[in-house]
Design an enzyme around this catalytic site. Structure first.
Site: not given
Ligand code: DX5
Ligand code: ZN
Length: 214
Positions: A6, A31, A33, A35, A64, A66, A135, A173
């Site tokens: 990520s 990956h 993310d 948000m 991903h 969110m 998750m 994840d």
């Molecule tokens: C959290 C994200 C993850 C995050 C994982 O909301 O979806 O992808 O980057 O990070 P680690 O591996 O540090 O938990």
């Molecule tokens: Zn993620």
């Protein structure tokens, strides 16, 4: 094991450097993310940043989302180089339609579920999707503690996939590290996301290689 580090845990002031570092590793994907500060209580980055990552990435991108109601942003993900686009079960009012839109864009469609969401809710969509993203922390932040119940959810997802003869892969994840990765593999995980475990390690390239070899 398919590994998708990520970029959320990278140094954002050195994104080109960290993208090039992932290019040189055994990672299969990067990956990404996204948000929105609505679906999750945090904002990560938007398309100007993902376009910049895409310019330097030689690995395929695993998005991903969110985002509450992600439909208006699927095209931008595609334009930003998305190979996988995963949307949250909890964030889509018309999930079947959203999955169809992702496939029209010629991307692989994933559905992500939060820790409280029961795997059985995927029963009517499992045949349509390429990926289930489980998750193992509450979404919104990197560096959280892995939730132990995830192993059971991975096994239940595997059963559901086999029952429906679906081609979906299982991605986990959140809080993934070398202690839980072997158990996740045994439970049926195909793909692991790791952020802080990779980027906070002394040698991220070696850490990715170790995760890949579980
Ligand atoms: C959290 C994200 C993850 C995050 C994982 O909301 O979806 O992808 O980057 O990070 P680690 O591996 O540090 O938990
Ligand atoms: Zn993620």
């Amino acid at each position: 094991m398919i590994i998708s580090p990520s970029i959320l845990a990278a140094d954002f002031a050195n994104l080109q450097r960290d993208t090039v570092l992932l290019n040189s590793s055994k990672a299969d994907y990067i990956h990404i993310d996204l948000m929105d500060g609505v679906f999750v209580p945090n904002i990560s980055f938007g398309f100007p940043v993902t376009n910049a990552i895409n310019k330097h990435a030689t690995k395929p991108l695993d998005f991903h989302l969110m985002l509450e109601n992600p439909d208006p942003y699927l095209n931008s993900c595609k334009d930003s180089g998305a190979d996988y686009i995963s949307v949250h079960y909890e964030a889509c009012r018309h999930l079947h339609s959203t999955v169809a839109q992702i496939k029209v864009l010629d991307c692989k469609a994933g559905v992500a579920i939060n820790p409280h969401t029961n795997v059985s809710l995927l029963e009517d969509i499992i045949k349509e999707i390429n990926l289930v993203l489980i998750m193992s922390v509450n979404p919104g932040f990197g560096g959280q503690k892995f939730i132990e119940r995830t192993y059971q959810k991975v096994s239940q997802t595997k059963e559901l996939i086999l029952k429906h003869n679906s081609n979906a892969l299982i991605e986990v994840d959140g809080g993934v590290n070398l202690s839980n990765a072997p158990k996740l593999k045994t439970a049926g995980a195909d793909m692991l996301v790791a952020g802080s475990f990779v980027f906070n390690s002394n040698d991220p390239v070696e850490t990715i290689e170790n995760l890949k070899a579980v």
